[in-house]
Design an enzyme around this catalytic site. Structure first.
Site, PDB file in Angstrom:
ATOM      1  N   ASP A 164       0.840  -1.201   0.000  1.00  0.00           N
ATOM      2  CA  ASP A 164       0.000   0.000   0.000  1.00  0.00           C
ATOM      3  C   ASP A 164       0.875   1.251   0.000  1.00  0.00           C
ATOM      4  OD1 ASP A 164      -2.531   1.438   0.261  1.00  0.00           O
ATOM      5  OD2 ASP A 164      -1.986   1.753   2.355  1.00  0.00           O
ATOM      6  N   ARG A 178      -9.864  10.515 -12.005  1.00  0.00           N
ATOM      7  CA  ARG A 178      -9.243  10.561 -10.673  1.00  0.00           C
ATOM      8  C   ARG A 178      -8.691   9.209 -10.233  1.00  0.00           C
ATOM      9  NH1 ARG A 178     -13.339  11.918  -6.690  1.00  0.00           N
ATOM     10  NH2 ARG A 178     -11.598  11.828  -5.253  1.00  0.00           N
ATOM     11  N   LYS A 179      -8.881   8.178 -10.999  1.00  0.00           N
ATOM     12  CA  LYS A 179      -8.448   6.824 -10.610  1.00  0.00           C
ATOM     13  C   LYS A 179      -7.044   6.526 -11.132  1.00  0.00           C
ATOM     14  CE  LYS A 179     -13.146   5.037 -10.677  1.00  0.00           C
ATOM     15  NZ  LYS A 179     -14.057   4.074 -11.318  1.00  0.00           N
TER      16      LYS A 179
END
Length: 186
Positions: free
Chosen positions: A84, A129-130
């Site tokens: 992450d 926005r991804k």
């Protein structure tokens, strides 16, 4: 087991921006109190990252004994955190903050304590926005060092502005710092 992940057809591959460090250059931590990369987080995993070619990045994670999950191996949650963090840091090349929308991890083999993992991450492309990302981990030092990929990750990160975190800023360090001016305190 390997999951499925399909990239959208209208994916735009970003190019290296002028502000991104040259290959071999260090990437800054995004926040000093971050569990993944923060220098002001004594219980964190203390990852640091450097830029490689294009907008790829590489980070290292020392698998300390305190990260133990199963006997003698890294806890899957620590490895997930490292992925992450690496994929989020790779998104720095987009010039805006991001939050994790989805993260998928495929664990290929156990990772022994005492190992040093190298995690390579990249932004595969964006759609509005991804940001679609991917990464892989290899053991580069320690008892099972090899060039073999020991885990992979794919992620979807959402570009945000920094005001996104404003409502939570009063809870930094788990302490409510906003003064209460309710009727009982007047």
């Amino acid at each position: 087991m390997s999951g499925t992940w399909t990239l959208p057809d209208d994916l735009e591959v970003p190019i290296r921006p002028d502000f991104f460090p040259a290959p071999g250059g260090d990437l800054p931590q995004h926040w000093s109190k971050c569990f993944g990369c923060g220098d002001d987080q004594p219980t964190g995993i203390a990852m640091h990252f450097t830029a490689t070619e294009g907008i790829d990045i590489v980070g290292r994670l020392t698998v300390h004994n305190r990260y133990q999950g199963g006997p003698g191996t890294i806890h899957g949650g620590i490895l997930t955190t490292a992925f992450d963090e690496a994929q989020g840091i790779a998104c720095m090349a987009l010039g805006s903050g991001v939050v994790t929308g989805h993260l998928q991890i495929d664990f290929a083999r156990p990772i022994p304590l005492g190992s040093v993992l190298e995690i390579r991450a990249r932004v595969d492309g964006t759609v509005r926005r991804k940001a679609h990302t991917s990464a892989e981990a290899r053991i580069v030092e320690g008892p099972a060092a090899s060039d073999e990929v020991v885990a992979t990750s794919r992620g979807l990160f959402i570009k945000i502005d920094h005001e996104h975190f404003t409502p939570m800023s009063e809870f930094v360090d788990g302490v409510h710092t906003k003064p209460d001016f309710g009727p009982s305190n007047l």
